[in-house]
Motif scaffolding. Structure first.
Motif, PDB file in Angstrom:
ATOM      1  N   GLU A  17      -8.645   4.528  14.262  1.00 35.56           N
ATOM      2  CA  GLU A  17      -7.147   4.315  14.291  1.00 35.56           C
ATOM      3  C   GLU A  17      -6.108   5.350  13.944  1.00 35.56           C
ATOM      4  O   GLU A  17      -5.310   5.643  14.854  1.00 35.56           O
ATOM      5  N   LEU A  29      -1.134  -7.065  12.494  1.00 31.18           N
ATOM      6  CA  LEU A  29      -2.460  -6.582  11.790  1.00 31.18           C
ATOM      7  C   LEU A  29      -2.706  -7.332  10.395  1.00 31.18           C
ATOM      8  O   LEU A  29      -3.753  -7.927  10.126  1.00 31.18           O
ATOM      9  N   LEU A  67      -3.263  -2.433  18.069  1.00 33.49           N
ATOM     10  CA  LEU A  67      -3.604  -3.838  18.249  1.00 33.49           C
ATOM     11  C   LEU A  67      -5.009  -3.956  19.010  1.00 33.49           C
ATOM     12  O   LEU A  67      -5.815  -5.111  19.045  1.00 33.49           O
ATOM     13  N   THR A  88      -6.550  -7.691   9.593  1.00 30.33           N
ATOM     14  CA  THR A  88      -7.582  -6.912  10.215  1.00 30.33           C
ATOM     15  C   THR A  88      -7.257  -5.385   9.826  1.00 30.33           C
ATOM     16  O   THR A  88      -7.803  -4.559  10.122  1.00 30.33           O
ATOM     17  N   ARG A  89      -6.056  -5.306   9.123  1.00 27.93           N
ATOM     18  CA  ARG A  89      -5.331  -3.853   8.654  1.00 27.93           C
ATOM     19  C   ARG A  89      -6.128  -3.509   7.355  1.00 27.93           C
ATOM     20  O   ARG A  89      -6.037  -4.155   6.453  1.00 27.93           O
TER      21      ARG A  89
END
Lengths: 209, 81
Positions: free
Chosen positions: A145, A89, A43, A94-95
């Protein structure tokens, strides 16, 4: 890292379900750190990671009867944390899609290490512990990520390959590839900047070796 | 077989984790003994791994645990597991 204790966990779960609810505090405590840092990695926001960590703990409690004991308790908890993080997310859009992650594993990027030969001779000006921590955190936060998650569980929480793979829902092979790349990226980023760092531990960065 | 630097770098992570077989490990050890570059790369990579594992680098926010358990107390009262 807290080493998991399956007997303690199984006993705790049995007694919680028999009514000793307060034991849940003891059961979840060893998982607090990995839950929070996994969520922070996903996050990238401290307040949201903390809120998500609390939600995760509550979900673990409410779903305790689903835990079958065929994986480690902590692994099961971390997959709940991961789903909580990914759910948030997705909500905010935003994923990236998981398929993109898979493609990244296949890509051949540039993972050439920082080549330093003269750094051993450079006089040390020791970094303060706080500065060093900030440097390391920033370098890890700067990783993509999929690499950040793996470093976090493998090198920071010191989980094994299998547990990391299960918690992140990826293969053990992917864990190894991603960890290798993450370490290479960290070495390249950090080694030139840490050359002035003289830790007390013998041999670190070539000093005192 | 003499392995080259690039070959060593490809296996550095597995080497650090003790996951390369004995033959390859011996090759890497022999290479690193005489190669200043790979020796520095190996040392610095290993050191990065050691440093990030330090609990003081990643600390939970102040009061995190207290807030978590306070919230859990409320939930535990309300719900059955």
């Amino acid at each position: 890292m807290t080493v998991s204790n399956p007997e303690f966990e199984a006993d705790c779960i049995r007694r919680i379900q028999a009514g000793e609810k307060h034991l849940f505090h003891d059961l979840i405590r060893p998982c607090e750190r990995p839950i929070y840092f996994l969520l922070l990695s996903l996050l990238r926001n401290e307040a949201e990671a903390e809120d998500a960590a609390q939600e995760t703990a509550i979900k673990v409690y409410l779903n305790l009867h689903h835990f079958r004991g065929d994986s480690q308790f902590r692994t099961w908890v971390l997959s709940i944390a991961r789903n909580e993080g990914l759910g948030r997310l997705r909500k905010t859009g935003t994923r990236r899609e998981d398929s993109l992650d898979a493609e990244i594993d296949e890509q051949t990027g540039d993972y050439t290490p920082a080549i330093l030969t003269s750094w051993r001779e450079i006089p040390s000006e020791s970094l303060e512990r706080k500065e060093l921590s900030a440097l390391l955190r920033k370098a890890i936060e700067g990783l993509p990520e999929i690499y950040r998650n793996v470093v976090l569980l493998r090198d920071i929480e010191e989980m094994d390959v299998r547990e990391t793979a299960t918690a992140l829902g990826i293969t053990e092979g992917s864990v190894k590839v991603r960890l290798h790349r993450a370490r290479a990226l960290l070495q390249r980023d950090l080694a030139p900047r840490l050359k002035g760092f003289a830790p007390k531990r013998k041999g670190l960065f070539g000093w005192g070796a | 077989m003499r392995i080259d630097c690039k070959h060593v770098w490809e296996h550095i992570s597995a080497y650090i984790d003790g996951e390369v077989d004995t033959g390859l490990r011996a090759e890497i050890d022999r290479h690193v003994e005489t190669c200043e570059i790979c020796s520095a790369v190996l040392d610095s990579t290993r050191n990065v791994v050691v440093l990030v594992a330090d609990d003081r680098v990643f600390e939970l926010p102040a009061g995190f645990s207290e807030r978590l358990h306070a919230r859990l107390d409320k939930e535990l009262e309300l719900a059955e597991p």
